[in-house]
Design a protein around this motif. Structure first.
Motif, mmCIF file in Angstrom:
data_model
loop_
_atom_site.group_PDB
_atom_site.id
_atom_site.type_symbol
_atom_site.label_atom_id
_atom_site.label_comp_id
_atom_site.label_asym_id
_atom_site.label_seq_id
_atom_site.Cartn_x
_atom_site.Cartn_y
_atom_site.Cartn_z
ATOM 1 N N ALA A 38 0.822 -1.216 0.000
ATOM 2 C CA ALA A 38 0.000 0.000 0.000
ATOM 3 C C ALA A 38 0.855 1.264 0.000
ATOM 4 C CB ALA A 38 -0.945 -0.008 1.198
ATOM 5 N N TRP A 39 2.049 1.202 0.618
ATOM 6 C CA TRP A 39 2.932 2.373 0.642
ATOM 7 C C TRP A 39 3.363 2.793 -0.755
ATOM 8 C CZ3 TRP A 39 3.676 5.566 4.546
ATOM 9 C CH2 TRP A 39 3.422 5.115 5.846
ATOM 10 N N LEU A 40 3.333 1.869 -1.712
ATOM 11 C CA LEU A 40 3.813 2.181 -3.055
ATOM 12 C C LEU A 40 2.936 3.202 -3.767
ATOM 13 C CD1 LEU A 40 4.876 -1.364 -4.334
ATOM 14 C CD2 LEU A 40 6.253 0.364 -3.157
ATOM 15 N N TYR A 41 1.679 3.301 -3.377
ATOM 16 C CA TYR A 41 0.808 4.295 -4.016
ATOM 17 C C TYR A 41 1.300 5.719 -3.752
ATOM 18 C CZ TYR A 41 -2.388 0.390 -4.664
ATOM 19 O OH TYR A 41 -2.938 -0.812 -5.038
ATOM 20 N N LEU A 42 1.994 5.923 -2.654
ATOM 21 C CA LEU A 42 2.613 7.214 -2.362
ATOM 22 C C LEU A 42 4.020 7.301 -2.934
ATOM 23 C CD1 LEU A 42 2.892 9.941 -0.843
ATOM 24 C CD2 LEU A 42 3.597 8.611 1.176
ATOM 25 N N LEU A 43 4.802 6.234 -2.749
ATOM 26 C CA LEU A 43 6.221 6.298 -3.089
ATOM 27 C C LEU A 43 6.467 6.310 -4.594
ATOM 28 C CD1 LEU A 43 7.483 3.824 -0.351
ATOM 29 C CD2 LEU A 43 7.938 6.286 -0.461
ATOM 30 N N ILE A 44 5.632 5.652 -5.376
ATOM 31 C CA ILE A 44 5.843 5.622 -6.832
ATOM 32 C C ILE A 44 5.731 7.016 -7.449
ATOM 33 C CG2 ILE A 44 4.760 4.860 -8.997
ATOM 34 C CD1 ILE A 44 4.447 2.096 -7.672
ATOM 35 N N PRO A 45 4.690 7.802 -7.141
ATOM 36 C CA PRO A 45 4.677 9.172 -7.677
ATOM 37 C C PRO A 45 5.850 10.017 -7.178
ATOM 38 C CG PRO A 45 2.482 8.534 -6.981
ATOM 39 C CD PRO A 45 3.410 7.478 -6.478
ATOM 40 N N LEU A 46 6.253 9.831 -5.920
ATOM 41 C CA LEU A 46 7.397 10.588 -5.416
ATOM 42 C C LEU A 46 8.662 10.243 -6.201
ATOM 43 C CD1 LEU A 46 6.789 10.401 -1.553
ATOM 44 C CD2 LEU A 46 6.573 12.414 -3.024
ATOM 45 N N ILE A 54 -2.225 -9.634 -4.937
ATOM 46 C CA ILE A 54 -2.247 -9.619 -6.404
ATOM 47 C C ILE A 54 -2.778 -8.287 -6.914
ATOM 48 C CG2 ILE A 54 -3.315 -10.638 -8.456
ATOM 49 C CD1 ILE A 54 -3.290 -13.329 -6.993
ATOM 50 N N VAL A 55 -3.866 -7.829 -6.308
ATOM 51 C CA VAL A 55 -4.454 -6.545 -6.719
ATOM 52 C C VAL A 55 -3.458 -5.408 -6.520
ATOM 53 C CG1 VAL A 55 -6.244 -4.848 -6.192
ATOM 54 C CG2 VAL A 55 -6.823 -7.287 -6.317
ATOM 55 N N HIS A 56 -2.778 -5.387 -5.371
ATOM 56 C CA HIS A 56 -1.812 -4.323 -5.100
ATOM 57 C C HIS A 56 -0.639 -4.359 -6.076
ATOM 58 C CE1 HIS A 56 -3.490 -2.340 -1.702
ATOM 59 N NE2 HIS A 56 -3.380 -3.357 -0.851
ATOM 60 N N ILE A 57 -0.129 -5.554 -6.358
ATOM 61 C CA ILE A 57 1.018 -5.657 -7.262
ATOM 62 C C ILE A 57 0.638 -5.183 -8.661
ATOM 63 C CG2 ILE A 57 2.611 -7.252 -8.394
ATOM 64 C CD1 ILE A 57 2.519 -8.945 -5.814
ATOM 65 N N VAL A 58 -0.511 -5.615 -9.153
ATOM 66 C CA VAL A 58 -0.952 -5.202 -10.486
ATOM 67 C C VAL A 58 -1.233 -3.708 -10.516
ATOM 68 C CG1 VAL A 58 -2.774 -5.458 -12.218
ATOM 69 C CG2 VAL A 58 -1.854 -7.480 -11.072
ATOM 70 N N ALA A 59 -1.920 -3.208 -9.497
ATOM 71 C CA ALA A 59 -2.304 -1.793 -9.485
ATOM 72 C C ALA A 59 -1.086 -0.880 -9.356
ATOM 73 C CB ALA A 59 -3.288 -1.527 -8.343
ATOM 74 N N THR A 60 -0.158 -1.237 -8.473
ATOM 75 C CA THR A 60 1.022 -0.376 -8.315
ATOM 76 C C THR A 60 1.944 -0.474 -9.528
ATOM 77 O OG1 THR A 60 2.116 -2.142 -7.036
ATOM 78 C CG2 THR A 60 0.979 -0.398 -5.802
ATOM 79 N N GLY A 61 2.007 -1.655 -10.150
ATOM 80 C CA GLY A 61 2.774 -1.770 -11.387
ATOM 81 C C GLY A 61 2.189 -0.889 -12.478
ATOM 82 N N ALA A 62 0.854 -0.896 -12.595
ATOM 83 C CA ALA A 62 0.200 -0.032 -13.576
ATOM 84 C C ALA A 62 0.421 1.440 -13.242
ATOM 85 C CB ALA A 62 -1.297 -0.345 -13.622
ATOM 86 N N LEU A 63 0.357 1.769 -11.951
ATOM 87 C CA LEU A 63 0.612 3.154 -11.533
ATOM 88 C C LEU A 63 2.014 3.589 -11.931
ATOM 89 C CD1 LEU A 63 -0.149 5.727 -9.968
ATOM 90 C CD2 LEU A 63 0.680 4.584 -7.878
#
Length: 401
Positions: free
Chosen positions: A182-190, A226-235
């Motif tokens: 879940a932390w990746l939703y913040l860290l990826i845009p940063l 699985i949902v988090h990995i796919v979603a953060t990869g897409a992000l």
């Protein structure tokens, strides 16, 4: 640097944060000495002013320009009508964060130095925490020593975005290792808006998801994960390509970002304006550099092939690297593939290897004191070589840090 010759015993009773701080500060003192010597190499009368100028050269000037003037809506052109170097090659977070911090200290440059230094310490602390998931405390501590005092340690002082990017990257890798997606939703845009490289993280997440699926019987994989990995990869993919979209919208030129990046390549290859082709940069550079060195392009292509084969063998078979675990090896492979796809190697290639810093954990594994002290000595020698060549002598595009 006497304190660093036995880091496992330095402040052993102190909290980890304080222990890493002691190592980091000691390493920064040594780097400052190197930088002062480099700044004084030309016999300047005011070393302090020369040091300040040294810390804010090259890319730092562009980040300052972004903070002061933003991004152009009309791309500048050269006399031949090609897109010239401009701010679109530099992401906004470091530039504007340095401006905010600099407002407290009276200048953008002071803010940039503070951001780099603080980010470097926090990155060192996160690196220790991340590596402790795979190696013992002594090894993780020595890995931080090599990171803090390594060949690229000058980056912790200059007005470049690398320190801040490494902080976001290490935090993101740490959360993947901990399965805290879940932390990746913040860290990826940063990451994505600090400097280029988030597309490598997208590839890493894809490979990570495949490995977890294959190993799901021994490493249970929930639907939520699985949902988090796919979603953060897409992000990560969206963020990685969004800067090209923003540049296109702002300038009205669909190829604005890639044309801007290619403008830098023309400093070496005059006909680099024909458009971006993946992996073409390294192939062009192999021919260009080996011809310039008197060996001819064929030798360059063979050397490039051997380099790629050697890196693949290192990540697949070297026992100390294997002990770091699959995820850190997948990240290293993803980032190296990304560099091969997008970069034209020149003197900046050393700096661009900084995201491979988790591999210091493999270097630190041999427990021989002679080995570890020897590696530290080599780190300091290489650090001085890099600072001297890129700053004391780095006055042309042939020596860009």
């Amino acid at each position: 640097m006497a304190q660093l010759t036995a880091p496992a015993r330095v402040g052993a009773r102190l909290p980890i944060a304080a222990r890493i701080a002691l190592i980091y500060v000691a390493a920064r003192v040594v780097t400052v000495v190197f930088l002062v010597i480099a700044a004084s190499a030309g016999g300047v009368s005011d070393p302090a002013s020369a040091l300040s100028s040294l810390l804010l050269r090259w890319d730092a000037q562009w980040y300052w320009f972004v903070a002061e003037h933003g991004y152009p809506t009309e791309l500048p052109l050269t006399d031949s009508g090609q897109v010239a170097e401009n701010q679109w090659a530099f992401m906004p977070i470091y530039a504007y964060l340095s401006a905010v911090v600099g407002a407290l200290f009276g200048s953008w440059g002071a803010g940039a130095t503070v951001v780099s230094l603080v980010s470097g310490y926090l990155a060192s602390l996160v690196l220790f925490r991340m590596l402790r998931l795979r190696v013992d405390e002594s090894t993780a501590t020595w890995a931080v020593v090599f990171f803090a005092a390594g060949p690229l340690a000058g980056l912790f002082h200059v007005g470049y975005a690398e320190s801040l990017f490494l902080l976001w990257l290490f935090l993101a890798l740490w959360q993947v290792l901990r399965r805290q997606y879940a932390w990746l939703y913040l860290l990826i845009p940063l990451m994505g808006y600090t400097r280029p490289g988030v597309l490598a993280f997208a590839l890493f997440l894809g490979l990570h998801g495949i490995v977890r699926w294959v190993r799901r019987r021994v490493d249970p994989l929930s639907v939520r994960e699985i949902v988090h990995i796919v979603a953060t990869g897409a992000l990560a993919v969206v963020v990685g390509f969004s800067w090209q979209f923003l540049a296109a919208v702002a300038t009205g030129d669909p190829g604005a970002y890639l044309a801007t990046e290619l403008a830098w390549r023309r400093n070496w290859i005059s006909d680099a304006g024909g458009g971006f082709v993946p992996f073409d940069g390294f192939v062009q550079a192999a021919g260009f550099w080996f011809t310039d060195w008197g060996f001819g392009p064929v030798v360059g292509y063979v050397a490039l092939g051997l380099l790629v084969a050697g890196l693949v063998a290192l990540l697949l078979f070297e026992p100390h690297v294997r002990r770091l675990g699959v995820d850190l090896r997948l990240w290293s492979a993803s980032y190296l593939l990304y560099l091969l796809a997008v970069f034209f190697p020149q003197s900046s290639v050393f700096r661009l290897l900084a995201p491979l810093s988790p591999l210091w954990g493999a270097v630190a594994m041999p427990r021989s004191r002679v080995w570890r002290v020897g590696v530290l000595a080599l780190c300091l020698v290489a650090q001085w070589w890099w600072i001297y060549n890129m700053y004391a002598l780095g006055t042309t595009y042939w020596q860009i840090p």
